[in-house]
Motif scaffolding. Structure first.
Motif, PDB file in Angstrom:
ATOM      1  N   ASN A 133       0.854  -1.189   0.000  1.00 13.77           N
ATOM      2  CA  ASN A 133       0.000   0.000   0.000  1.00 13.77           C
ATOM      3  C   ASN A 133       0.888   1.237   0.000  1.00 13.77           C
ATOM      4  O   ASN A 133       1.732   1.401   0.875  1.00 13.77           O
ATOM      5  N   CYS A 134       0.710   2.098  -0.984  1.00 12.74           N
ATOM      6  CA  CYS A 134       1.583   3.259  -1.153  1.00 12.74           C
ATOM      7  C   CYS A 134       0.825   4.567  -0.963  1.00 12.74           C
ATOM      8  O   CYS A 134      -0.247   4.755  -1.538  1.00 12.74           O
ATOM      9  N   HIS A 135       1.410   5.443  -0.179  1.00 11.14           N
ATOM     10  CA  HIS A 135       0.907   6.804  -0.020  1.00 11.14           C
ATOM     11  C   HIS A 135       1.951   7.730  -0.614  1.00 11.14           C
ATOM     12  O   HIS A 135       3.115   7.720  -0.213  1.00 11.14           O
ATOM     13  N   LEU A 136       1.552   8.530  -1.601  1.00  9.95           N
ATOM     14  CA  LEU A 136       2.476   9.409  -2.304  1.00  9.95           C
ATOM     15  C   LEU A 136       2.169  10.859  -1.987  1.00  9.95           C
ATOM     16  O   LEU A 136       1.010  11.243  -1.916  1.00  9.95           O
ATOM     17  N   SER A 137       3.229  11.641  -1.814  1.00  7.86           N
ATOM     18  CA  SER A 137       3.058  13.054  -1.514  1.00  7.86           C
ATOM     19  C   SER A 137       4.176  13.847  -2.177  1.00  7.86           C
ATOM     20  O   SER A 137       5.348  13.497  -2.042  1.00  7.86           O
ATOM     21  N   SER A 138       3.825  14.892  -2.914  1.00 14.94           N
ATOM     22  CA  SER A 138       4.826  15.738  -3.555  1.00 14.94           C
ATOM     23  C   SER A 138       4.243  17.113  -3.850  1.00 14.94           C
ATOM     24  O   SER A 138       3.142  17.231  -4.389  1.00 14.94           O
ATOM     25  N   ASP A 149      -5.396  19.351  -5.551  1.00 12.37           N
ATOM     26  CA  ASP A 149      -4.237  19.791  -6.333  1.00 12.37           C
ATOM     27  C   ASP A 149      -3.329  18.626  -6.744  1.00 12.37           C
ATOM     28  O   ASP A 149      -2.250  18.827  -7.291  1.00 12.37           O
ATOM     29  N   LYS A 150      -3.747  17.395  -6.451  1.00 16.56           N
ATOM     30  CA  LYS A 150      -3.042  16.166  -6.842  1.00 16.56           C
ATOM     31  C   LYS A 150      -1.632  16.074  -6.252  1.00 16.56           C
ATOM     32  O   LYS A 150      -0.739  15.455  -6.826  1.00 16.56           O
ATOM     33  N   THR A 151      -1.459  16.671  -5.080  1.00 17.03           N
ATOM     34  CA  THR A 151      -0.160  16.563  -4.409  1.00 17.03           C
ATOM     35  C   THR A 151      -0.089  15.345  -3.494  1.00 17.03           C
ATOM     36  O   THR A 151       0.984  15.019  -2.984  1.00 17.03           O
ATOM     37  N   GLU A 152      -1.224  14.676  -3.277  1.00 14.56           N
ATOM     38  CA  GLU A 152      -1.248  13.458  -2.480  1.00 14.56           C
ATOM     39  C   GLU A 152      -2.113  12.419  -3.177  1.00 14.56           C
ATOM     40  O   GLU A 152      -3.138  12.736  -3.784  1.00 14.56           O
ATOM     41  N   ALA A 153      -1.681  11.144  -3.095  1.00 15.71           N
ATOM     42  CA  ALA A 153      -2.438  10.074  -3.733  1.00 15.71           C
ATOM     43  C   ALA A 153      -2.083   8.758  -3.065  1.00 15.71           C
ATOM     44  O   ALA A 153      -1.115   8.667  -2.287  1.00 15.71           O
ATOM     45  N   LYS A 154      -2.864   7.732  -3.343  1.00 16.84           N
ATOM     46  CA  LYS A 154      -2.546   6.399  -2.846  1.00 16.84           C
ATOM     47  C   LYS A 154      -2.849   5.365  -3.925  1.00 16.84           C
ATOM     48  O   LYS A 154      -3.696   5.564  -4.799  1.00 16.84           O
ATOM     49  N   VAL A 155      -2.124   4.260  -3.843  1.00 14.55           N
ATOM     50  CA  VAL A 155      -2.295   3.170  -4.799  1.00 14.55           C
ATOM     51  C   VAL A 155      -1.844   1.882  -4.110  1.00 14.55           C
ATOM     52  O   VAL A 155      -1.019   1.918  -3.193  1.00 14.55           O
ATOM     53  N   SER A 156      -2.397   0.751  -4.540  1.00 14.58           N
ATOM     54  CA  SER A 156      -2.079  -0.530  -3.903  1.00 14.58           C
ATOM     55  C   SER A 156      -1.789  -1.596  -4.949  1.00 14.58           C
ATOM     56  O   SER A 156      -2.279  -1.534  -6.082  1.00 14.58           O
ATOM     57  N   LEU A 157      -0.988  -2.556  -4.549  1.00 18.00           N
ATOM     58  CA  LEU A 157      -0.739  -3.731  -5.373  1.00 18.00           C
ATOM     59  C   LEU A 157      -1.970  -4.629  -5.327  1.00 18.00           C
ATOM     60  O   LEU A 157      -2.531  -4.877  -4.253  1.00 18.00           O
ATOM     61  N   SER A 158      -2.422  -5.105  -6.469  1.00 18.88           N
ATOM     62  CA  SER A 158      -3.591  -5.986  -6.514  1.00 18.88           C
ATOM     63  C   SER A 158      -3.274  -7.315  -5.831  1.00 18.88           C
ATOM     64  O   SER A 158      -2.120  -7.760  -5.835  1.00 18.88           O
ATOM     65  N   GLU A 166       4.201  -1.936   3.868  1.00 22.60           N
ATOM     66  CA  GLU A 166       3.483  -0.666   3.773  1.00 22.60           C
ATOM     67  C   GLU A 166       4.493   0.404   3.403  1.00 22.60           C
ATOM     68  O   GLU A 166       5.511   0.550   4.048  1.00 22.60           O
ATOM     69  N   VAL A 167       4.211   1.130   2.345  1.00 26.26           N
ATOM     70  CA  VAL A 167       5.169   2.099   1.828  1.00 26.26           C
ATOM     71  C   VAL A 167       4.582   3.498   1.864  1.00 26.26           C
ATOM     72  O   VAL A 167       3.426   3.696   1.532  1.00 26.26           O
ATOM     73  N   SER A 168       5.372   4.459   2.287  1.00 23.70           N
ATOM     74  CA  SER A 168       4.951   5.855   2.202  1.00 23.70           C
ATOM     75  C   SER A 168       6.023   6.629   1.455  1.00 23.70           C
ATOM     76  O   SER A 168       7.154   6.702   1.891  1.00 23.70           O
ATOM     77  N   LEU A 169       5.677   7.146   0.291  1.00 21.10           N
ATOM     78  CA  LEU A 169       6.607   7.972  -0.477  1.00 21.10           C
ATOM     79  C   LEU A 169       6.245   9.427  -0.206  1.00 21.10           C
ATOM     80  O   LEU A 169       5.119   9.825  -0.430  1.00 21.10           O
ATOM     81  N   PHE A 170       7.208  10.209   0.260  1.00 22.22           N
ATOM     82  CA  PHE A 170       6.808  11.537   0.687  1.00 22.22           C
ATOM     83  C   PHE A 170       7.906  12.564   0.506  1.00 22.22           C
ATOM     84  O   PHE A 170       9.039  12.232   0.246  1.00 22.22           O
ATOM     85  N   ASN A 171       7.547  13.780   0.640  1.00 22.46           N
ATOM     86  CA  ASN A 171       8.284  15.037   0.602  1.00 22.46           C
ATOM     87  C   ASN A 171       8.940  15.301  -0.742  1.00 22.46           C
ATOM     88  O   ASN A 171       9.233  14.424  -1.520  1.00 22.46           O
ATOM     89  N   SER A 172       9.141  16.570  -0.999  1.00 24.69           N
ATOM     90  CA  SER A 172       9.453  17.009  -2.350  1.00 24.69           C
ATOM     91  C   SER A 172      10.844  16.623  -2.812  1.00 24.69           C
ATOM     92  O   SER A 172      11.122  16.665  -3.995  1.00 24.69           O
ATOM     93  N   ALA A 173      11.745  16.253  -1.912  1.00 28.75           N
ATOM     94  CA  ALA A 173      13.062  15.824  -2.365  1.00 28.75           C
ATOM     95  C   ALA A 173      13.054  14.367  -2.793  1.00 28.75           C
ATOM     96  O   ALA A 173      14.044  13.838  -3.218  1.00 28.75           O
TER      97      ALA A 173
END
Length: 741
Positions: free
Chosen positions: A126-131, A153-162, A578-585
């Motif tokens: 499960n991925c949470h993306l933020s940029s 503003d599409k700066t946050e999203a989530k997606v999961s492996l089926s 569980e994965v969280s991808l975050f921050n602008s760098a």
């Protein structure tokens, strides 16, 4: 785990008790673990493999009969940029058997493996993306749920492996941002309880820069160079690129790619090819000049190339390459193609680093399970660039991008300059790179010492010289610290420092210098930042258990998957991430949770290898390979195969057939002003590439550049008449500018 990952937390849960791990010097942690096991206590030990820094070993014991334990580890890693500007998150689930030279310890000898559909665990991702730059899309080599945006503003999203992942491939996510080239900076506060002035105790800035060279520099690509292609022909290269049985084999993709490379080399350079496995063989005794004769000779040998050389013994051919002196005025560029199933990784990387002043090293990890430690480590040690090719990836596109890097003129006078308010000091943590490539992302870390004014603004610029021109990439950033910080930048900076000290240790070993102080410094940095290193380990002991386990201990190794076999499916326990991808760098922070399957009737010691096993390839290299029908050759590659070394084509029947025209029609359309049929053939080939294969230009652009140079060198040629006749014949509507004529 991907090489460079910074493991910063580990804990376990057993019988309702949460057991937090502490980080200790590795031998001390192993002693504590063994002591706890022998005393009948429940204990957990997480350590980095001595042989390969991308493999970790988790030992668990002593579990009472019927008991279940859950373990969780967290790590943070940088995400590399791909050729199409995507950021790549990579979760390795395939651990290939590593070929180990005689007399060395095998990394994978203790790992049992079963068919992929029989592994006793499953995967949930499960991925949470933020940029701040906005998330455009996410692609994967595995089935995903639809991307769900969490903000307007599409700066946050989530997606999961089926559900239903089969452990037959590594998991790859390609994340596309709306403003991929936007430089970013994050300022992160230090830990108030850390020692004053220490890495963890002061604010730190993480800067992400993405310099792009102007397009005009392509015209300045170097024509001189010595290109050596080191190609893996071990038995494991017979495996398919994808999990589907009808997919191309690794050696087939490598063969097509090598043929394309041979056609793309600049006329007059020097080159050689070495095939390796348990032994190695060069096409030529030493590098030869690139001519029509030497190119044809090499192409014949490439067409006969097969995965029939046994194990993956890469060190010996490297030593032979470095033994040969370089040619003055022809900088050496080494291209290494391998599936990365190597046991002596550290020794190989050290050999490349020792000879880094003599060459640049570009590496390609082929197929699932390629060692990220080997592929990344060799490229970094050789001041080059790395690529991974797996699943449906076209190897040709990635290799051509790397050839573009290799042909780029040298970048010199690289400097990073900081400007901050008075009373502040910037102390670099990561080293400024020696080499820069167009489209390569740089992530750099620096401490901010002194009094930080959070209302002020800092300024950083990256300066370098290219083709006698000065270039600058710069940005301004606020000095206010990021909220809800999880110390991502600090942990990545700590890992960067540990890697730098580890490299210095290897250098001192070669010169006979003392290394004990460096080891001590690595242990201290690892303990301060709670980041795993080669000399530390996480140890957790359940001190709440009052009764020692008396039953005899039974060891059980958790099996890994082999996707070449098919048997019925069973599942017990699970394997979650569980994965969280975050921050602008754009680093990645992950938490890994594994539930160990229980076994009734005995106590249990388990070892978990956090990867899964692919086919036992090297040991299977002698098995007969079923005869397959010859696959239809790619028309574009077929056309390129007819090109001469000087960039021209001859008007032969095979070329005319590719145009789907009759020979008489092609000759009738030839302008009377053209007396040489090769000029007409070359012009038509160039038109065909642009008109019918423009979407694959990255693969044939160097072939086209050679053709353009050859056409321009022909005297008295009316290009407008040629263009009109060619457009009429092939049904195109191209102009001379598009053809770069």
């Amino acid at each position: 785990m991907e090489d460079g990952s910074s493991v910063y937390d580990f804990h376990a849960e057993i019988g309702g008790n949460l057991i937090e791990a502490t980080i200790k010097e590795k031998q001390e942690a192993i002693y504590d673990y063994d002591d706890a096991i022998s005393s009948g206590q429940e204990a957990f030990l997480l350590e980095e493999s001595d042989e390969s820094p991308d493999v970790f070993r988790l030992s668990v014991g002593s579990l009472p009969a019927g008991q279940t334990a859950s373990v969780s580890l967290s790590y943070v890693t940088e995400l590399p940029v791909q050729a199409d500007d995507a950021l790549r998150f990579f979760l390795p689930t395939v651990l290939c058997p590593r070929y180990t030279p005689q007399g060395s310890t095998s990394l994978t000898s203790e790992v049992p493996f079963v068919p992929c559909d029989s592994v006793p665990y499953s995967l949930s991702l499960n991925c949470h993306l933020s940029s701040l730059n906005g998330i455009a899309s996410v692609k994967s080599n595995s089935s995903l749920s639809p991307l769900e945006y969490l903000s307007d503003d599409k700066t946050e999203a989530k997606v999961s492996l089926s559900p239903g992942f089969q452990f037959d491939r590594d998991v790859e996510l390609l994340i596309y941002y709306s403003q991929a080239h936007q430089p970013t900076a994050v300022v992160e506060a230090g830990v108030s309880t850390a020692a004053e002035g220490s890495l963890m105790g002061v604010p730190l800035v993480m800067v992400s820069l993405y310099p792009e060279f102007s397009r005009s520099t392509e015209e300045s690509l170097t024509k001189n160079g010595e290109f050596i292609f080191l190609m893996d022909c071990s038995g494991s290269m017979k495996e398919t690129m994808e999990w589907e049985s009808n997919s191309a084999r690794r050696i087939e993709s490598a063969r097509d790619t090598l043929l394309l490379l041979l056609k793309s080399l600049p006329f007059g350079c020097y080159f050689n090819i070495c095939l390796f496995g348990s032994h190695f063989k060069f096409f030529f005794p030493k590098s030869v000049e690139y001519t029509q004769q030497t190119m044809e000779s090499a192409m014949k040998k490439v067409k006969d190339m097969d995965a029939n050389l046994g194990g993956t013994e890469i060190l010996s051919p490297l030593c032979e390459i470095f033994r040969e002196p370089c040619k003055p005025g022809y900088p050496r560029q080494l291209f290494v193609f391998t599936d990365g199933e190597v046991g002596n990784i550290k020794e190989v990387i050290e050999k490349v680093k020792k000879n880094s002043a003599k060459h640049r090293c570009f590496t390609f990890g082929i197929g699932d399970g390629a060692s990220t430690a080997l592929i990344k480590g060799m490229a970094k040690a050789g001041n080059g660039h790395f690529q991974f090719v797996c699943g449906k990836d076209r190897m040709q596109a990635k290799v051509m991008q790397t050839l573009s890097f290799a042909l780029q003129p040298a970048v010199t006078n690289v400097a990073l300059n900081w400007h901050v308010p008075d009373g502040m000091e910037v102390v670099p943590v990561s080293e400024t790179p020696m080499m820069l490539f167009s489209g390569q992302q740089l992530i750099l870390y620096s401490q901010l010492k002194g009094k930080v004014d959070e209302t002020a603004v800092g300024h950083v610029s990256l300066q370098y010289s290219l083709c006698d021109m000065e270039h600058k990439t710069e940005m301004h950033f606020a000095l206010n610290c990021a909220k809800h910080s999880r110390l991502t930048a600090h942990r990545l900076a700590a890992k960067s420092l540990i890697n730098q000290m580890e490299e210095k240790k290897e250098e001192q070993l070669l010169t006979g210098g003392g290394i004990e102080n460096l080891k001590k410094n690595i242990v201290e940095m690892s303990s301060e930042a709670r980041v795993l290193s080669p000399y530390t380990a996480f140890i957790a002991i359940n001190k709440e258990s009052r009764e020692a386990i008396q039953a005899p201990l039974i060891r059980r190794d958790i099996p890994c998957g082999d996707y070449m076999n098919e048997v019925s499916l069973f599942n017990s326990g699970d394997y979650m991430n569980e994965v969280s991808l975050f921050n602008s760098a754009m680093p990645c922070d992950s938490s890994l949770k594994a539930s160990l399957p229980k076994k009734k009737g005995s106590s249990l010691i388990s070892k978990i290898f956090m990867k899964c096993l692919s086919p036992a390839s090297n040991s299977m290299s002698e098995l007969p390979v079923p005869v397959e029908e010859e696959k239809q050759k790619d028309p574009m590659l077929k056309l390129i195969s007819f090109q001469k070394a000087n960039g021209s084509w001859e008007l032969q029947q095979e070329l005319i057939n590719l145009f789907n025209k009759a020979e008489q029609e092609v000759l009738q359309k030839k302008p009377k002003e053209i007396s040489d049929k090769s000029v007409w053939a070359t012009f038509l080939a160039l038109l065909w590439l642009h008109g019918f294969n423009s979407h694959m230009k990255d693969e044939w652009k160097f072939v086209a550049l050679k053709a353009v140079s050859w056409i321009k060198a022909q005297p008295g040629l009316n290009l407008s008449i040629c263009l009109q006749a060619g457009n009429d014949l092939l049904g195109c509507q191209l102009d001379l500018k598009t053809l770069e004529l």
